[in-house]
Design a protein around this motif. Structure first.
Motif, short mmCIF file in Angstrom:
data_model
loop_
_atom_site.label_atom_id
_atom_site.label_comp_id
_atom_site.label_asym_id
_atom_site.label_seq_id
_atom_site.Cartn_x
_atom_site.Cartn_y
_atom_site.Cartn_z
N ARG A 1 67.88 34.88 8.94
CA ARG A 1 68.58 34.07 7.94
C ARG A 1 69.85 33.44 8.54
O ARG A 1 70.21 32.30 8.21
N ALA A 2 70.49 34.20 9.42
CA ALA A 2 71.66 33.64 10.09
C ALA A 2 71.25 32.47 10.98
O ALA A 2 71.94 31.43 11.05
N GLY A 3 70.11 32.63 11.65
CA GLY A 3 69.62 31.54 12.49
C GLY A 3 69.25 30.31 11.69
O GLY A 3 69.50 29.16 12.12
N LEU A 4 68.65 30.54 10.51
CA LEU A 4 68.31 29.40 9.66
C LEU A 4 69.55 28.65 9.20
O LEU A 4 69.56 27.42 9.12
N ALA A 5 70.61 29.39 8.92
CA ALA A 5 71.87 28.74 8.52
C ALA A 5 72.41 27.87 9.65
O ALA A 5 72.91 26.76 9.42
N LYS A 6 72.29 28.37 10.87
CA LYS A 6 72.75 27.58 12.02
C LYS A 6 71.91 26.32 12.21
O LYS A 6 72.44 25.26 12.56
N LEU A 7 70.62 26.44 11.99
CA LEU A 7 69.74 25.27 12.11
C LEU A 7 70.10 24.23 11.06
O LEU A 7 70.01 23.01 11.32
N ASN A 8 70.48 24.66 9.89
CA ASN A 8 70.87 23.73 8.83
C ASN A 8 72.22 23.06 9.14
O ASN A 8 72.50 21.97 8.66
N GLN A 9 73.03 23.75 9.88
CA GLN A 9 74.38 23.21 10.15
C GLN A 9 74.40 22.18 11.28
O GLN A 9 75.22 21.27 11.29
N ALA A 10 73.57 22.35 12.23
CA ALA A 10 73.67 21.42 13.37
C ALA A 10 72.32 21.24 14.03
O ALA A 10 71.68 22.21 14.42
N PHE A 11 71.94 19.94 14.18
CA PHE A 11 70.68 19.63 14.86
C PHE A 11 70.85 19.76 16.38
O PHE A 11 69.86 19.88 17.10
N ALA A 12 72.07 19.71 16.84
CA ALA A 12 72.30 19.69 18.29
C ALA A 12 72.23 21.07 18.91
O ALA A 12 72.19 21.20 20.14
N THR A 13 72.22 22.13 18.08
CA THR A 13 72.26 23.49 18.64
C THR A 13 70.85 23.98 18.92
O THR A 13 70.38 24.96 18.36
#
Length: 426
Positions: free
Chosen positions: A247-259
């Motif tokens: 879930r933490a990873g999904l939040a990061k994916l939602n926050q930035a396409f560049a990561t």
């Protein structure tokens, strides 16, 4: 022959004489002993097992459609809990049918159990397929940023799958614990019965070899359940921790396409967790299949069916479905007076006759057991002595089959020098 006279006077003298005879053993050759015995009726009752199972996920790991709550629990499992009635779907024997050990006798309604197996297998299939899905997702992070949205959807699906797997394991774990407790209770009962095996087991009581075999089987089954529980206990913390990371990873994916690098790392960790989920998905399937196998009732002994329930009958857990009279050499019970007891030994040959037999027909037998205590014999027991308040129970094994419950006359020639006297000498 005259019936035993159950008078109160002389009981102490009789007990002392029995004890003296038991201690003295057989040391001489004497005349024949005649007694009236009864052919035992060894029957075995086949009962309905306790059919229980995990509550299964009918969505098979897929997220509910938008605007719907989804059905995350099967309603059919609730009708197959301990104490519920079962319907007899098929009878494969009738009264008078000869059966062998392991022969199928009846089948309970397996509709819900088969559906339960199918659903748990569907969950397992999704969990296994998810590993490959995540592998593809990791590869796609190297191609282009436009794949990020697709990867985010796949991560969401993986989280749903892990959530479903955790739910299945959490539901399977109490069932495994209950099953183990039931088996442990049965093991305790079997070990207690073996340790306190009655001198004269009631009809239907398992033999000592049967008890020992049952104890070994119960121990092996409990060991298998312990291994499954260990797998569940090891998998659940990892899956729970992995869900948090996913879930933490999904939040990061939602926050930035560049990561993309961070997303790739999260997908790799998720893939490892999906592998754990795929391996653990066998547990609900094994539980469901085990329950399905118990719906087929088999014979534990060789014999002849004496009674069956009817097809379509609804019977509760523990209720009888069929009774079987065991076949083989007949066992007989008789009562001997103290004076007659001094003339017989364990291992003595005997001759059996009955007024229901053909003229001149006899059957051989051997004396297999002599009780160490005296007791009141049944009122129907006859002897050529009077004023007896106690008698000693003996058992014999015939060389062939005899009708259960019929009276017979037993003639024992007398002791042989090497024979034992009582159950302690056997």
């Amino acid at each position: 022959m005259k019936p035993f006279n159950r008078t109160v006077g002389g009981s102490a003298v009789t007990l002392l004489s029995v004890a003296a005879l038991l201690l003295s053993g057989c040391t001489r050759t004497t005349g024949p002993v005649t007694a009236v015995g009864t052919v035992s009726d060894p029957t075995r009752t086949i009962v309905v097992p306790a059919l229980t199972g995990p509550t299964v996920n009918l969505d098979a790991g897929f997220a509910p459609a938008p605007g719907t709550s989804g059905q995350t629990a099967s309603t059919v499992a609730a009708t197959y809990q301990a104490g519920a009635s079962q319907r007899i779907a098929q009878l494969k024997v009738t009264e008078g049918t000869p059966v062998t050990v392991g022969q199928e006798l009846a089948t309970l309604d397996t509709t819900a159990l088969k559906a339960q197996v199918a659903v748990t297998k569907a969950d397992r299939k999704v969990a296994i397929a998810q590993v490959g899905v995540l592998d593809d997702a990791i590869d796609k992070t190297y191609t282009a940023e436009q794949t990020l949205e697709a990867n985010r959807a796949k991560v969401t699906l993986a989280i749903d799958t892990l959530t479903s797997t955790v739910s299945d394991l959490q539901k399977a774990k109490p069932q495994l614990i209950r099953t183990r407790a039931d088996l442990a209770a049965k093991l305790s009962q079997a070990e207690y019965l073996l340790a306190h095996y009655p001198p004269v087991p009631p009809p239907g009581t398992p033999t000592k070899p049967e008890l020992q075999a049952n104890i070994a089987q119960l121990k092996a089954t409990i060991a298998g359940l312990d291994a499954k529980l260990a797998e569940v206990n090891a998998a659940l913390p990892k899956l729970t921790s992995g869900l948090k990371q996913a879930r933490a990873g999904l939040a990061k994916l939602n926050q930035a396409f560049a990561t993309l690098a961070d997303a790739r790392s999260q997908l790799r960790g998720l893939r490892d967790l999906a592998q754990i989920a795929a391996q653990s998905a066998d547990i609900p399937v094994s539980v469901a299949e085990a329950q399905l196998s118990q719906a087929t009732l088999t014979s534990p002994v060789a014999g002849v069916v004496t009674w069956t329930a009817g097809v379509g009958d609804h019977v509760i857990t523990g209720a009888p479905v069929a009774t079987i009279r065991e076949t083989g050499p007949a066992k007989l019970t008789a009562w001997l007076s103290p004076s007659a007891l001094s003339q017989v030994c364990v291992g003595d040959a005997a001759t059996i006759t009955g007024d229901w037999m053909a003229p001149g027909q006899t059957m051989s037998a051997s004396l297999t057991w002599i009780s160490a205590t005296a007791d009141f014999p049944p009122s129907s027991t006859t002897t050529d002595e009077t004023h007896l308040t106690r008698a000693v129970r003996v058992e014999l094994l015939a060389s062939g089959e005899l009708p259960a419950g019929v009276p017979v006359e037993i003639n024992i020639p007398g002791c042989h020098p090497t024979a034992g006297q009582s159950e302690q000498d056997r």
